[in-house]
Design a protein around this motif. Structure first.
Motif, short mmCIF file in Angstrom:
data_model
loop_
_atom_site.label_atom_id
_atom_site.label_comp_id
_atom_site.label_asym_id
_atom_site.label_seq_id
_atom_site.Cartn_x
_atom_site.Cartn_y
_atom_site.Cartn_z
N MET A 44 33.79 102.72 81.95
CA MET A 44 32.71 102.68 80.98
C MET A 44 33.17 102.97 79.54
O MET A 44 32.58 102.47 78.60
CB MET A 44 31.62 103.69 81.36
CG MET A 44 30.92 103.35 82.65
SD MET A 44 30.05 101.80 82.53
CE MET A 44 28.48 102.35 81.98
N ARG A 45 34.24 103.74 79.39
CA ARG A 45 34.64 104.07 78.02
C ARG A 45 35.12 102.84 77.27
O ARG A 45 34.94 102.72 76.07
CB ARG A 45 35.66 105.19 78.00
CG ARG A 45 37.01 104.87 78.58
CD ARG A 45 37.97 106.02 78.39
NE ARG A 45 37.90 106.91 79.52
CZ ARG A 45 38.77 107.85 79.76
NH1 ARG A 45 39.75 108.08 78.93
NH2 ARG A 45 38.66 108.61 80.81
N HIS A 46 35.72 101.87 77.98
CA HIS A 46 36.17 100.65 77.32
C HIS A 46 34.98 99.79 76.92
O HIS A 46 34.99 99.17 75.86
CB HIS A 46 37.11 99.86 78.25
CG HIS A 46 38.34 100.65 78.63
ND1 HIS A 46 39.25 101.09 77.70
CD2 HIS A 46 38.76 101.11 79.83
CE1 HIS A 46 40.21 101.76 78.31
NE2 HIS A 46 39.93 101.79 79.61
N GLU A 47 33.94 99.76 77.76
CA GLU A 47 32.74 99.00 77.41
C GLU A 47 32.07 99.58 76.18
O GLU A 47 31.55 98.86 75.33
CB GLU A 47 31.74 98.96 78.58
CG GLU A 47 32.13 98.01 79.69
CD GLU A 47 33.10 98.62 80.68
OE1 GLU A 47 33.48 99.79 80.53
OE2 GLU A 47 33.50 97.90 81.61
N GLY A 65 27.41 99.76 67.23
CA GLY A 65 27.62 101.18 66.95
C GLY A 65 27.75 101.98 68.25
O GLY A 65 27.20 101.60 69.29
N ARG A 66 28.50 103.08 68.15
CA ARG A 66 28.76 103.89 69.35
C ARG A 66 27.50 104.51 69.92
O ARG A 66 27.32 104.57 71.12
CB ARG A 66 29.74 105.01 69.02
CG ARG A 66 31.15 104.56 68.98
CD ARG A 66 32.07 105.76 68.92
NE ARG A 66 33.34 105.31 68.41
CZ ARG A 66 33.99 105.87 67.41
NH1 ARG A 66 33.50 106.93 66.83
NH2 ARG A 66 35.14 105.38 67.01
N ARG A 67 26.64 104.99 69.04
CA ARG A 67 25.42 105.67 69.50
C ARG A 67 24.57 104.73 70.33
O ARG A 67 24.16 105.07 71.45
CB ARG A 67 24.63 106.19 68.30
CG ARG A 67 23.37 106.89 68.69
CD ARG A 67 22.64 107.39 67.46
NE ARG A 67 21.42 108.08 67.86
CZ ARG A 67 20.57 108.54 67.00
NH1 ARG A 67 20.78 108.42 65.71
NH2 ARG A 67 19.48 109.14 67.43
N ILE A 119 25.28 106.45 78.88
CA ILE A 119 26.33 107.46 78.84
C ILE A 119 25.99 108.44 77.73
O ILE A 119 25.60 108.04 76.63
CB ILE A 119 27.70 106.81 78.55
CG1 ILE A 119 28.06 105.83 79.66
CG2 ILE A 119 28.79 107.86 78.40
CD1 ILE A 119 29.28 105.03 79.36
N ALA A 120 26.16 109.72 77.99
CA ALA A 120 25.93 110.72 76.95
C ALA A 120 27.07 110.63 75.93
O ALA A 120 28.23 110.50 76.29
CB ALA A 120 25.88 112.11 77.57
N ARG A 121 26.70 110.68 74.65
CA ARG A 121 27.71 110.59 73.60
C ARG A 121 28.76 111.69 73.68
O ARG A 121 29.94 111.43 73.51
CB ARG A 121 27.06 110.60 72.22
CG ARG A 121 26.67 109.22 71.76
CD ARG A 121 26.26 109.19 70.31
NE ARG A 121 25.28 110.23 70.03
CZ ARG A 121 25.13 110.82 68.85
NH1 ARG A 121 25.87 110.48 67.85
NH2 ARG A 121 24.22 111.74 68.68
N PRO A 122 28.36 112.96 73.96
CA PRO A 122 29.40 113.99 74.08
C PRO A 122 30.42 113.67 75.17
O PRO A 122 31.60 113.98 75.02
CB PRO A 122 28.62 115.26 74.40
CG PRO A 122 27.27 115.03 73.82
CD PRO A 122 27.02 113.56 73.98
#
Length: 169
Positions: free
Chosen positions: A2-5, A14-16, A24-27
């Motif tokens: 998921m981090r690559h997506e 944007g990341r948010r 996915i929780a931003r933290p």
């Protein structure tokens, strides 16, 4: 993963919003992508040093030998502890006795307990009419308050035919 997506989608929206869209929780995403400090040692579980006051192997064997002696085999560890103290012998605490017995899988009910077979629910099976009957009583409200009628019904289990009935006060 998921981090690559999140990284690919984050470029466009944007990341948010990417984290919200993917659930996915931003933290969590920031924790996954935290830079590793150079020269830092990876987090390993701490190796525990043996307690210097811990019992040695010979002491453990002596306690287990005493607990399994014929004179103590039917007693609880607390009773063995008290009997040893009466004799002027101290081998360890009661919790130590229990800990060693638990490590050797000897902590259980020492008495012989009766085991009862499971209760079998009776099952009525009819293979032809008029072989097995069943009955029921139903309470019906009467014409006035606090008055009741009782309906007794006899049923044939095979055909579910009402064999007999009676209405009583």
């Amino acid at each position: 993963m998921m981090r690559h997506e999140v990284e690919e989608l984050g470029v466009h929206i944007g990341r948010r919003r990417a984290c919200e869209t993917l659930g996915i929780a931003r933290p969590s995403w920031y924790r996954w992508n935290r830079p590793v400090a150079t020269g830092a040692t990876p987090l390993l579980p701490a190796l525990r040093k043996p307690q210097p006051r811990a019992l040695g192997e010979l002491e453990r064997q002596r306690i287990m030998h005493v607990l399994t002696e014929p004179r103590f085999c039917d007693l609880a560890p607390s009773a063995v502890y008290a009997a040893l103290l009466d004799q002027g012998t101290y081998l360890g605490s009661i919790s130590t006795f229990y800990r060693l017995m638990r490590a050797n899988e000897q902590v259980r009910e020492r008495r012989r307990l009766a085991t009862h077979p499971p209760t079998v629910k009776p099952e009525l099976i009819a293979t032809r009419p008029n072989e097995v009957w069943s009955w029921d009583v139903t309470r019906l409200a009467g014409p006035a308050k606090w008055t009741w009628f009782y309906l007794y019904v006899i049923l044939d289990i095979y055909s579910r035919y009402v064999v007999g009935w009676r209405l009583a006060r």
